[in-house]
Design a protein around this motif. Sequence first.
Motif, PDB file in Angstrom:
ATOM      1  N   SER A 109      67.106  94.403  78.012  1.00  0.00           N
ATOM      2  CA  SER A 109      67.297  95.219  79.214  1.00  0.00           C
ATOM      3  C   SER A 109      65.984  95.344  79.970  1.00  0.00           C
ATOM      4  CB  SER A 109      67.835  96.605  78.841  1.00  0.00           C
ATOM      5  OG  SER A 109      66.859  97.337  78.120  1.00  0.00           O
ATOM      6  N   ARG A 110      66.070  95.376  81.295  1.00  0.00           N
ATOM      7  CA  ARG A 110      64.926  95.622  82.182  1.00  0.00           C
ATOM      8  C   ARG A 110      65.353  96.714  83.147  1.00  0.00           C
ATOM      9  NH1 ARG A 110      60.740  92.164  82.741  1.00  0.00           N
ATOM     10  NH2 ARG A 110      60.670  92.424  85.027  1.00  0.00           N
ATOM     11  N   THR A 111      64.578  97.786  83.207  1.00  0.00           N
ATOM     12  CA  THR A 111      64.933  98.953  83.999  1.00  0.00           C
ATOM     13  C   THR A 111      63.830  99.262  85.009  1.00  0.00           C
ATOM     14  OG1 THR A 111      66.092  99.864  82.087  1.00  0.00           O
ATOM     15  CG2 THR A 111      65.629 101.379  83.904  1.00  0.00           C
ATOM     16  N   HIS A 112      64.196  99.385  86.263  1.00  0.00           N
ATOM     17  CA  HIS A 112      63.241  99.774  87.304  1.00  0.00           C
ATOM     18  C   HIS A 112      63.335 101.279  87.504  1.00  0.00           C
ATOM     19  CE1 HIS A 112      62.085 100.642  91.525  1.00  0.00           C
ATOM     20  NE2 HIS A 112      61.106  99.753  91.260  1.00  0.00           N
ATOM     21  N   THR A 113      62.187 101.951  87.396  1.00  0.00           N
ATOM     22  CA  THR A 113      62.146 103.410  87.509  1.00  0.00           C
ATOM     23  C   THR A 113      61.368 103.792  88.765  1.00  0.00           C
ATOM     24  OG1 THR A 113      62.128 103.563  85.101  1.00  0.00           O
ATOM     25  CG2 THR A 113      61.538 105.552  86.327  1.00  0.00           C
ATOM     26  N   ILE A 125      58.571  99.118  85.813  1.00  0.00           N
ATOM     27  CA  ILE A 125      59.660  98.332  85.210  1.00  0.00           C
ATOM     28  C   ILE A 125      59.484  98.360  83.698  1.00  0.00           C
ATOM     29  CG2 ILE A 125      60.727  96.073  84.973  1.00  0.00           C
ATOM     30  CD1 ILE A 125      59.869  95.435  87.800  1.00  0.00           C
ATOM     31  N   ASN A 126      60.503  98.838  82.988  1.00  0.00           N
ATOM     32  CA  ASN A 126      60.468  98.897  81.526  1.00  0.00           C
ATOM     33  C   ASN A 126      61.367  97.799  80.956  1.00  0.00           C
ATOM     34  OD1 ASN A 126      58.843 101.214  81.495  1.00  0.00           O
ATOM     35  ND2 ASN A 126      60.667 102.512  81.840  1.00  0.00           N
ATOM     36  N   SER A 127      60.880  97.109  79.969  1.00  0.00           N
ATOM     37  CA  SER A 127      61.634  96.029  79.318  1.00  0.00           C
ATOM     38  C   SER A 127      61.806  96.342  77.839  1.00  0.00           C
ATOM     39  CB  SER A 127      60.907  94.686  79.490  1.00  0.00           C
ATOM     40  OG  SER A 127      60.733  94.367  80.858  1.00  0.00           O
TER      41      SER A 127
END
Length: 469
Positions: A109-113, A125-127
């Motif tokens: 998962s890759r999440t843009h905060t 961006i958290n991976s």
Amino acid sequence: MKRLLICSALTAALAGCSMIPAYQRPALPVADSWPTGEAYETVPAQSGAAPLAWQSFFRDPQLRELIEVALENNRDLRVAVLNVAATSELYRIQRADGLPSLSANGSGSRTHTPAGLNGNTQSGINSQYSATLGVAWEIDLFGRVGSLQQQALEEYLATEAAQRGVQVSLIASVANSYLRWQANQALLQTTQDTLQTYEDSLRLTQRSFDVGIASTLELTQARTAVETARSSLAAYKRLVAQDRNALALLVGQRVSILPSAKIELGTDLLAELPVGLASDVLLQRPDIVQAEYALRGASANIGAARAAFFPSISLTANAGSASNQLSDLFQSGSEYWNFSPSISLPIFSAGRLQANLNYAELIRDVRVAEYEKSIQMAFSEVADGLAARGTYRDQVAAQQRLLSASEDYFQIAERRYRSGVDSYLILLDAQRQLFTARQQLINDRLNQLTSEVDLFRALGGSWGTQTNR
């Protein structure tokens, strides 16, 4: 991971407790021996009789050929075989519930905060990536899963016994249909011969009427006899065609064989059945075996219902690798594991568990009654078959003597009528009596043979050493 496997093995050693009630086969609700009396033959007691296969019991080559084709093509039997295969798969599904399940999982998962959520002025961006091997297992300490497995096994065995019952019934149905076809062919042949006799008599009576010897009444009586025989001939033609259609349905394809030119329904078509056996031979009948497996399955269901009152323990573990960079997923230091055992204890279920147990026990009682009823029905069928065997032989022998006397009566009546001693009414009565005697002998022989086939089916198709566990 090794610790997890060791703990699982130790837990498995503790498992195996079963709450299934100890099974005891119900006592036979019938007498130990078959009925006796005037209608029954006196036969010596037999023990250890070898099973009699249907190939040995049916001696007619054409009948054996039809049965073999039916066993290959009959759709009812095909459905029964498929039901066995389907129930086998259900048992495999239930059996799998008692074993640990392993699964391999991979995720990323890759999440843009947004910056506001990060607590600073910059977004991020958290991976996260992981690859794990998971184990899940319900420890069957109180035998719930094992009881359900046992129930599924008993259901499979019951379906297998049902398939054998369908096979035995199919063999008997083909044999009886074939015998009826042969009997109606014989009756058709007898009717044709009788019609020829009536037509000859009509021609003689017509000539006598033309010269003034026979009366109008005698001529009318002769015509009535001819038309009656023609009506019977049409009826037997219809029955022969319908018998052939019924046989084709059982066999599963068109019947290509033809009846022999001269049909003899002799008792040598069938082998002798060993009937001097104890009544417990009925325990090998497929329908009784099926009923007993259903009873065992109901007992196993009671064990599952009892186990539902106790805690359910499950083990879940995952081990693998996790990283915030895909390139570092399997690098040193990325090891990941999780061990999460759980226990669930029912506290309040509004009486559902108790009702479920009560229901399981009632179903067990129903299966007991069904099992005992199946034995009683089987005993009654065998007793009827033995009564038929003890009386049909005397009946057929008496009918043969009646036929011989009717033939003498017809010959005497014909000579006396031609010589002018007796009226045509006596000759007509002799002809009708002879025709009726021939028909009745064929029907008696058919009934004798079909009763032997029914007795073969009532005994389960084979008997001997007990195989039911």
